[in-house]
Design a protein around this motif. Structure first.
Motif, short mmCIF file in Angstrom:
data_model
loop_
_atom_site.label_atom_id
_atom_site.label_comp_id
_atom_site.label_asym_id
_atom_site.label_seq_id
_atom_site.Cartn_x
_atom_site.Cartn_y
_atom_site.Cartn_z
N ASP A 96 -2.16 -4.96 13.01
CA ASP A 96 -1.18 -5.57 11.98
C ASP A 96 -1.95 -5.84 10.95
O ASP A 96 -2.02 -7.20 10.54
N PRO A 97 -2.63 -4.97 9.96
CA PRO A 97 -3.26 -5.47 8.87
C PRO A 97 -2.54 -6.23 7.72
O PRO A 97 -1.33 -5.84 7.57
N ARG A 98 -3.06 -7.07 7.22
CA ARG A 98 -2.35 -7.98 5.97
C ARG A 98 -2.52 -7.44 5.00
O ARG A 98 -2.07 -8.17 3.87
N THR A 99 -3.56 -6.80 4.48
CA THR A 99 -4.02 -6.18 3.05
C THR A 99 -4.15 -4.61 2.99
O THR A 99 -4.59 -3.93 4.05
N PRO A 100 -3.92 -3.95 1.83
CA PRO A 100 -4.26 -2.95 1.89
C PRO A 100 -5.68 -2.24 2.30
O PRO A 100 -5.90 -1.20 2.78
N ALA A 101 -6.65 -3.23 2.06
CA ALA A 101 -7.95 -2.79 2.18
C ALA A 101 -8.12 -2.88 3.88
O ALA A 101 -8.96 -1.94 4.33
N ALA A 102 -7.57 -3.96 4.30
CA ALA A 102 -7.48 -3.88 5.96
C ALA A 102 -6.97 -2.75 6.54
O ALA A 102 -7.32 -2.33 7.59
N LEU A 103 -5.78 -2.19 6.06
CA LEU A 103 -5.13 -0.97 6.33
C LEU A 103 -6.01 0.07 6.17
O LEU A 103 -6.08 1.13 6.90
N ALA A 104 -6.68 0.32 4.93
CA ALA A 104 -7.43 1.37 4.94
C ALA A 104 -8.60 1.46 5.79
O ALA A 104 -8.90 2.45 6.42
N GLY A 105 -9.21 0.20 6.35
CA GLY A 105 -10.25 0.32 7.26
C GLY A 105 -9.77 0.72 8.64
O GLY A 105 -10.30 1.42 9.32
N ARG A 135 -2.81 2.38 -3.81
CA ARG A 135 -2.82 3.64 -3.18
C ARG A 135 -4.28 3.85 -2.55
O ARG A 135 -5.07 3.96 -2.91
N LEU A 136 -3.77 4.46 -1.36
CA LEU A 136 -4.57 4.95 -0.39
C LEU A 136 -4.39 6.33 -0.38
O LEU A 136 -3.39 6.95 -0.12
N ASP A 137 -5.68 7.13 -0.59
CA ASP A 137 -5.63 8.66 -0.42
C ASP A 137 -6.24 9.05 0.65
O ASP A 137 -7.44 8.62 1.14
N VAL A 138 -5.45 9.85 1.72
CA VAL A 138 -5.99 10.44 2.98
C VAL A 138 -6.18 11.60 2.86
O VAL A 138 -5.30 12.43 2.43
N VAL A 139 -7.58 12.23 3.11
CA VAL A 139 -8.00 13.44 2.69
C VAL A 139 -8.05 14.40 4.14
O VAL A 139 -8.73 13.66 5.16
N VAL A 140 -7.26 15.23 4.11
CA VAL A 140 -7.45 16.24 5.39
C VAL A 140 -7.86 17.43 4.80
O VAL A 140 -7.41 18.13 3.96
N ALA A 166 0.89 -1.26 -0.06
CA ALA A 166 -0.08 0.02 0.02
C ALA A 166 0.83 1.27 -0.15
O ALA A 166 1.60 1.26 0.76
N THR A 167 0.65 2.24 -0.93
CA THR A 167 1.31 3.57 -0.97
C THR A 167 0.14 4.46 -0.12
O THR A 167 -1.00 4.25 -0.49
N VAL A 168 0.74 5.56 0.18
CA VAL A 168 -0.21 6.53 0.87
C VAL A 168 0.09 7.80 0.43
O VAL A 168 1.27 8.26 0.50
N ARG A 169 -0.86 8.56 -0.14
CA ARG A 169 -0.95 9.89 -0.41
C ARG A 169 -1.65 10.63 0.38
O ARG A 169 -2.80 10.32 0.59
N VAL A 170 -1.17 11.87 0.90
CA VAL A 170 -2.14 12.66 1.73
C VAL A 170 -2.52 13.76 0.91
O VAL A 170 -1.62 14.51 0.13
N LEU A 171 -3.76 14.26 0.72
CA LEU A 171 -4.34 15.36 0.01
C LEU A 171 -5.01 16.26 0.89
O LEU A 171 -5.84 15.92 1.73
N HIS A 172 -4.65 17.51 0.71
CA HIS A 172 -5.07 18.63 1.46
C HIS A 172 -6.48 19.24 0.71
O HIS A 172 -6.36 19.44 -0.38
#
Length: 259
Positions: free
Chosen positions: A222-231, A251-256, A186-192
């Motif tokens: 300790d999530p094992r998948t990107p979907a579990a991490l997102a949750g 890719r997971l987009d975290v919106v702040v 999983a890659t994480v991008r933060v969007l403002h």
């Protein structure tokens, strides 16, 4: 789970401590590559300070960093989680975690370094100046050195868990997950988001990534998948948008909306 972090440009310089011991660092298989980069950096800073300043993109007021690099072999060291500073590391604040979260950080967090490849929070390192885009005389691009060496070390540290890749673009070029790791990367991008518009803002990006990693360590998940991490990240209070899996992961987009 293994979380890959970028290093910080700014670093705390220890005043006392044992010198760098490459054999004592995590991922001992990186020893030969570490020695190549260290020797090339020390040599150019010692023998040709002008060339070193150019290679490291240093201005006239930063020449002390050339001298610091020239002495890296004998410079004092401290834990990496103390040496790396800046917005991300201030938000992560590993030193203030409770004992359990610190143990998890030691197993689950690694910094991708232009000098040392892969660094654990407890590894003792000196303060250095070398970026992911640097090209050193006699060595070439440091990214090329790590591109050949880093993969096995990351795989060994990762084991069968989820890879959470928070590296910046310069350090992502050191190594990219092979296709067989895509399902557990999983890659994480933060969007403002402001007034309906979204953008990547460096300060928000770094601070939010630090806070997310801290929250994951405190929670113990300790999530094992990107979907579990997102949750999990949603449960911890962030807005997360999950994209389809690509060749190199999800890719997971975290919106702040506020820092």
């Amino acid at each position: 789970m293994l979380v890959l972090l970028p290093p910080s440009e700014g670093k705390y310089a220890p005043r006392r401590g044992a010198p760098l011991d490459l054999d004592a660092l995590r991922s001992p298989g990186l020893g030969p590559a570490r020695r190549r980069v260290l020797d090339a950096l020390v040599a150019v800073c010692r023998d040709d300070p002008d060339a070193a300043a150019a290679a490291l993109d240093l201005g006239p007021t930063q020449r002390d960093l050339v001298s610091r690099n020239a002495g890296l072999a004998t410079a004092p060291t401290a834990r990496a989680d103390r040496v790396y500073t800046g917005v991300l590391y201030d938000a992560l604040d590993l030193a203030s975690l409770d004992a359990g979260a610190k143990r998890r950080a030691g197993r689950r967090v690694a910094v991708v370094s232009a000098l040392l490849g892969l660094v654990a929070p407890g590894d003792r390192i000196p303060a250095y100046r070398l970026s992911g885009q640097s090209v050193l005389p006699g060595l070439g691009p440091v990214a090329g050195v790590w591109r050949e060496a880093l993969g096995p070390a990351v795989r060994d540290a990762l084991g069968t868990g989820l890879l959470v890749d928070l590296r910046s673009s310069a350090y992502a070029a050191f190594w990219r997950p092979e296709p067989d790791l895509a399902g557990r990367t999983a890659t994480v991008r933060v969007l403002h988001e402001q007034d309906g518009r979204r953008s990547v803002v460096s300060h928000f990006n770094k601070a939010t990534k630090g806070r997310i990693v801290r929250a994951l360590l405190e929670h113990g998940a300790d999530p094992r998948t990107p979907a579990a991490l997102a949750g999990t990240v949603r449960d911890l209070g962030w807005t997360v948008e999950e994209h389809d899996q690509g060749a190199r992961g999800t890719r997971l987009d975290v919106v702040v909306r506020a820092l």
